[in-house]
Scaffold this active site. Structure first.
Site, PDB file in Angstrom:
ATOM      1  N   GLU A  44       0.846  -1.199   0.000  1.00 29.69           N
ATOM      2  CA  GLU A  44       0.000   0.000   0.000  1.00 29.69           C
ATOM      3  C   GLU A  44       0.884   1.254   0.000  1.00 29.69           C
ATOM      4  O   GLU A  44       1.920   1.302   0.658  1.00 29.69           O
ATOM      5  CB  GLU A  44      -0.869  -0.008   1.261  1.00 29.69           C
ATOM      6  N   LYS A 110      -9.768   2.726  -2.068  1.00 32.59           N
ATOM      7  CA  LYS A 110      -9.933   2.051  -0.783  1.00 32.59           C
ATOM      8  C   LYS A 110     -11.299   2.351  -0.178  1.00 32.59           C
ATOM      9  O   LYS A 110     -11.665   3.509   0.045  1.00 32.59           O
ATOM     10  CB  LYS A 110      -8.826   2.493   0.166  1.00 32.59           C
ATOM     11  N   CYS A 144      -5.363  -2.951   2.648  1.00 30.81           N
ATOM     12  CA  CYS A 144      -5.086  -2.915   4.084  1.00 30.81           C
ATOM     13  C   CYS A 144      -6.326  -3.052   4.990  1.00 30.81           C
ATOM     14  O   CYS A 144      -6.809  -4.133   5.239  1.00 30.81           O
ATOM     15  CB  CYS A 144      -4.310  -1.641   4.406  1.00 30.81           C
TER      16      CYS A 144
END
Length: 259
Positions: A44, A110, A144
């Protein structure tokens, strides 16, 4: 269509908010990867590390790091996936790019911004799940903190591989280990997580634990803890088909819609 897919997991140190150095270091690593690799997975925010200084480090989709990814993919004849800080439509995004060997790309913003670090105050959350069709494989890449939310990752599309790119700190690494394995088992999919190592600009320590699990939740990599490592793993369509046929757990999954 290929029965096997070879994926390179790049567990690396990231230099704080220094895209030039990070691109240089990663270019060297990508060039040393076996020519048998079909896909390279980077962590990331691979060009800057996990920073909230979006206004200082963000790039447009026509910026140097996106162009770097495209050139690396073309030069090395390999697909590349990883996230970086993108500015678009007057918003900042923690955006994952999947770049094909020919330079074409798809992206995912995200969905779950990490409120504990204030990411939700800086970055605009995504709303759409990304499914990438590559060499006859259906891939689902995420970022993540998304790992903590099983509903978002639920395998309602019969994807083959779930991929998480991360900056997941050492202090909570036990959750990373447990959840990666759980996502593989509950979705009957290969599940891959690529995390960074080293210290970031805020003093947070990262010890990697990049790993890959097969559809039964068995670990299939040998990546060591806390060390910069590149490992190529081989995935098998036969393994997926055989075990989904034998254990048809996905046939009993719940039906739902995400708003």
């Amino acid at each position: 269509m290929s029965n096997t897919l070879n994926i390179a997991l790049v567990q690396t140190h990231l230099v704080w908010e220094n895209p030039i150095t990070n691109r240089t270091n990663l270019a060297h690593k990508i060039q040393t990867i076996s020519k048998d690799a079909d896909l390279v997975v980077l962590p990331e925010m691979f060009s800057t590390a996990f920073t909230m200084n979006a206004s200082e480090v963000s790039e447009p989709m026509t910026g140097k790091t996106v162009n770097w990814m495209i050139q690396q993919a073309k030069d090395n004849k390999v697909a590349i996936v990883g996230s970086l800080v993108i500015e678009a439509q007057n918003n900042f995004y923690n955006r994952l790019l999947f770049v094909f060997p020919n330079g074409d790309l798809e992206f995912y913003d995200k969905r779950h911004t990490f409120s504990l670090a204030g990411e939700d105050n800086v970055y605009t959350a995504g709303k759409k799940k990304l499914l990438v069709n590559y060499k006859g494989w259906k891939l689902c890449p995420m970022i993540c903190y998304d790992l903590r939310f099983p509903v978002w990752a639920r395998n309602t599309e019969d994807y083959d591989v779930l991929i998480y790119v991360a900056n997941w700190p050492k202090i909570r690494i036990h959750a990373w280990d447990a959840l990666l394995k759980a996502r593989a088992i509950e979705n009957m999919t290969y599940c891959i997580g690529v995390n960074r190592v080293g210290l970031d600009g805020n003093g947070h320590e990262y010890n990697g634990h990049s790993m890959a699990f097969n559809v039964l939740g068995n670990r299939i990599d040998t990546i060591p803890e806390s060390k910069e490592t590149v490992e190529v793993i081989s995935l098998s369509k036969d393994h997926i088909n055989k075990n989904r046929k034998k254990f048809n757990f996905l046939e009993d999954r719940d039906h739902f819609q995400i708003e």
